[in-house]
Design a protein around this motif. Sequence first.
Motif, short mmCIF file in Angstrom:
data_model
loop_
_atom_site.label_atom_id
_atom_site.label_comp_id
_atom_site.label_asym_id
_atom_site.label_seq_id
_atom_site.Cartn_x
_atom_site.Cartn_y
_atom_site.Cartn_z
N VAL A 206 -15.44 10.29 -8.54
CA VAL A 206 -16.27 10.16 -9.74
C VAL A 206 -15.37 9.96 -10.96
N HIS A 207 -15.93 10.17 -12.16
CA HIS A 207 -15.26 9.82 -13.41
C HIS A 207 -13.88 10.43 -13.58
N SER A 208 -13.69 11.63 -13.07
CA SER A 208 -12.43 12.33 -13.28
C SER A 208 -11.29 11.82 -12.41
N ASN A 209 -11.56 10.85 -11.53
CA ASN A 209 -10.53 10.33 -10.64
C ASN A 209 -9.34 9.81 -11.44
N THR A 210 -8.17 10.32 -11.13
CA THR A 210 -6.97 9.99 -11.91
C THR A 210 -6.53 8.54 -11.69
N ALA A 211 -6.50 8.11 -10.43
CA ALA A 211 -5.96 6.79 -10.11
C ALA A 211 -6.78 5.67 -10.73
N PHE A 212 -8.11 5.79 -10.67
CA PHE A 212 -8.97 4.73 -11.19
C PHE A 212 -8.71 4.49 -12.67
N GLY A 213 -8.72 5.57 -13.45
CA GLY A 213 -8.52 5.42 -14.89
C GLY A 213 -7.12 4.94 -15.24
N PHE B 267 1.42 10.10 -5.89
CA PHE B 267 0.93 9.42 -4.69
C PHE B 267 1.99 8.86 -3.74
N ALA B 268 3.24 8.80 -4.14
CA ALA B 268 4.23 8.05 -3.35
C ALA B 268 4.43 8.62 -1.95
N GLU B 269 4.19 9.90 -1.76
CA GLU B 269 4.42 10.51 -0.45
C GLU B 269 3.19 10.49 0.44
N ASP B 270 2.08 9.97 -0.03
CA ASP B 270 0.84 9.97 0.76
C ASP B 270 0.91 8.94 1.89
N VAL B 271 0.39 9.34 3.06
CA VAL B 271 0.32 8.43 4.20
C VAL B 271 -1.00 8.65 4.93
N ALA B 272 -1.44 7.61 5.66
CA ALA B 272 -2.58 7.71 6.58
C ALA B 272 -3.78 8.42 5.95
N TRP B 273 -4.28 7.84 4.88
CA TRP B 273 -5.42 8.44 4.19
C TRP B 273 -6.63 8.56 5.13
N ASN B 274 -7.33 9.68 5.02
CA ASN B 274 -8.50 9.93 5.87
C ASN B 274 -9.73 9.24 5.27
N PHE B 275 -10.03 8.05 5.75
CA PHE B 275 -11.17 7.30 5.23
C PHE B 275 -12.48 7.69 5.91
N VAL B 276 -12.43 8.60 6.85
CA VAL B 276 -13.64 9.03 7.53
C VAL B 276 -14.38 10.07 6.70
N GLN B 277 -13.66 10.97 6.05
CA GLN B 277 -14.28 12.11 5.40
C GLN B 277 -14.20 12.11 3.88
N GLU B 278 -13.77 11.01 3.28
CA GLU B 278 -13.54 11.06 1.84
C GLU B 278 -14.82 11.03 1.01
N CYS C 232 -8.81 3.71 -4.55
CA CYS C 232 -8.33 3.78 -5.94
C CYS C 232 -6.83 4.06 -5.96
N GLU C 233 -6.40 4.96 -5.09
CA GLU C 233 -4.97 5.27 -5.00
C GLU C 233 -4.18 4.05 -4.55
N ALA C 234 -4.67 3.35 -3.53
CA ALA C 234 -3.99 2.15 -3.08
C ALA C 234 -3.92 1.10 -4.19
N ASP C 235 -5.01 0.98 -4.95
CA ASP C 235 -5.06 0.01 -6.06
C ASP C 235 -3.95 0.27 -7.08
N ILE C 236 -3.80 1.52 -7.50
CA ILE C 236 -2.80 1.77 -8.55
C ILE C 236 -1.39 1.60 -8.00
N MET C 237 -1.18 1.95 -6.74
CA MET C 237 0.17 1.82 -6.20
C MET C 237 0.59 0.37 -6.02
N THR C 238 -0.37 -0.53 -5.86
CA THR C 238 0.00 -1.96 -5.81
C THR C 238 0.49 -2.44 -7.17
N GLU C 239 0.10 -1.74 -8.24
CA GLU C 239 0.57 -2.09 -9.58
C GLU C 239 1.92 -1.46 -9.90
#
Length: 347
Positions: free
Chosen positions: A164-171, A199-210, A222-229
């Motif tokens: 939601v709005h408070s998500n750090t990566a999106f903003g 975020f640099a140490e994150d791996v294998a994000w759990n897309f089943v339960q997010e 959102c995290e993947a988006d910002i790291m591509t930048e």
Amino acid sequence: MPQIDDYVHPFAEVALSNITREFPFASHHLARSVADIVPAAEKNPAFANSYDWHSSVHMHYLLASLLGTKAAHGASWRGRAVEVLTAHLSEENILAEAAFLRSNPSWERPYGWAWAVELNRVLNASDVPELRELGKNTQVLADTVFDLVTAWLPKVAAPVRHGVHSNTAFGLRRILIGARVAGRDDIVDVIAGAARRFFAEDVAWNFVQERSGHDFLSPGLCEADIMTEVLSEDELATWLPEFLSELSPKSPALTPVKVLDPTDGQQSHLYGLGLSVAASVMRLAPKLESIAENTGHDELMAQAKRMLTRVDSLMAPGLDAAASDEYVSSHWVATFAWEALIHNENQ
């Protein structure tokens, strides 16, 4: 998928209706004394409309974006749109808005901040002379956000990963892009450093339960988006496939969630979820394809192509809701729909 031009007129009507509608309005503001309990327009003369401040900001952004399209030339709503934007985004109003942000440095952080920077960016880049003039007015708002980000990020212990709005990566991603376009390398460096720390140490994000029942963002995407930048090409070639390794077309994250009660403002967030996920997929899939081409990783290429097959079904519910009569959806969804449509057209 319908043509993008088919949405310009209805979205413009939605945006104009929203930014000229005062109520209902949710101020979301801490009152420190009775002096703070005043009509919203006294505190926020530009953005006391469209249900809440951040929705107002990004509906102004949407209208400015639509004015830059070919379909807007000669449109019946064009003159009215320029008139309303000029009145709302006057120098006096924006100075008041910037002062309010400085006096309330955690308010609308980081979602509203991000859209304020986006609004300034699209005005400065516009081919419409009247809008470029408004970009001069809104520069102080963007600069205020940049100052607030600089003061805030060194004190942040960990990112917010909610959808939601408070998500750090999106903003932060949107603010980073705006800062880059504005030549503010100092702000880019601050945000990039924070993103790496978060975020640099994150791996294998759990897309089943997010997902939760009122998300309008995918925390993982959102995290993947910002790291591509933020990451270099070589860094991204390792980080992105590892981070997205658990994502497949069968993942719940790539399946739209049915809205059972469109009158529920929280549940209607799910319309935006499909749209924001579709936009992220359309940004990320080409990155995966490029990595696959450079590494000869056939399965990675197949993953990217399979992800893209989910786009139309993800977008469809939100496109229908964006210009609906249900205000809890129509006060904001069109902005996310427009972004997804632009990405879809550019595929």
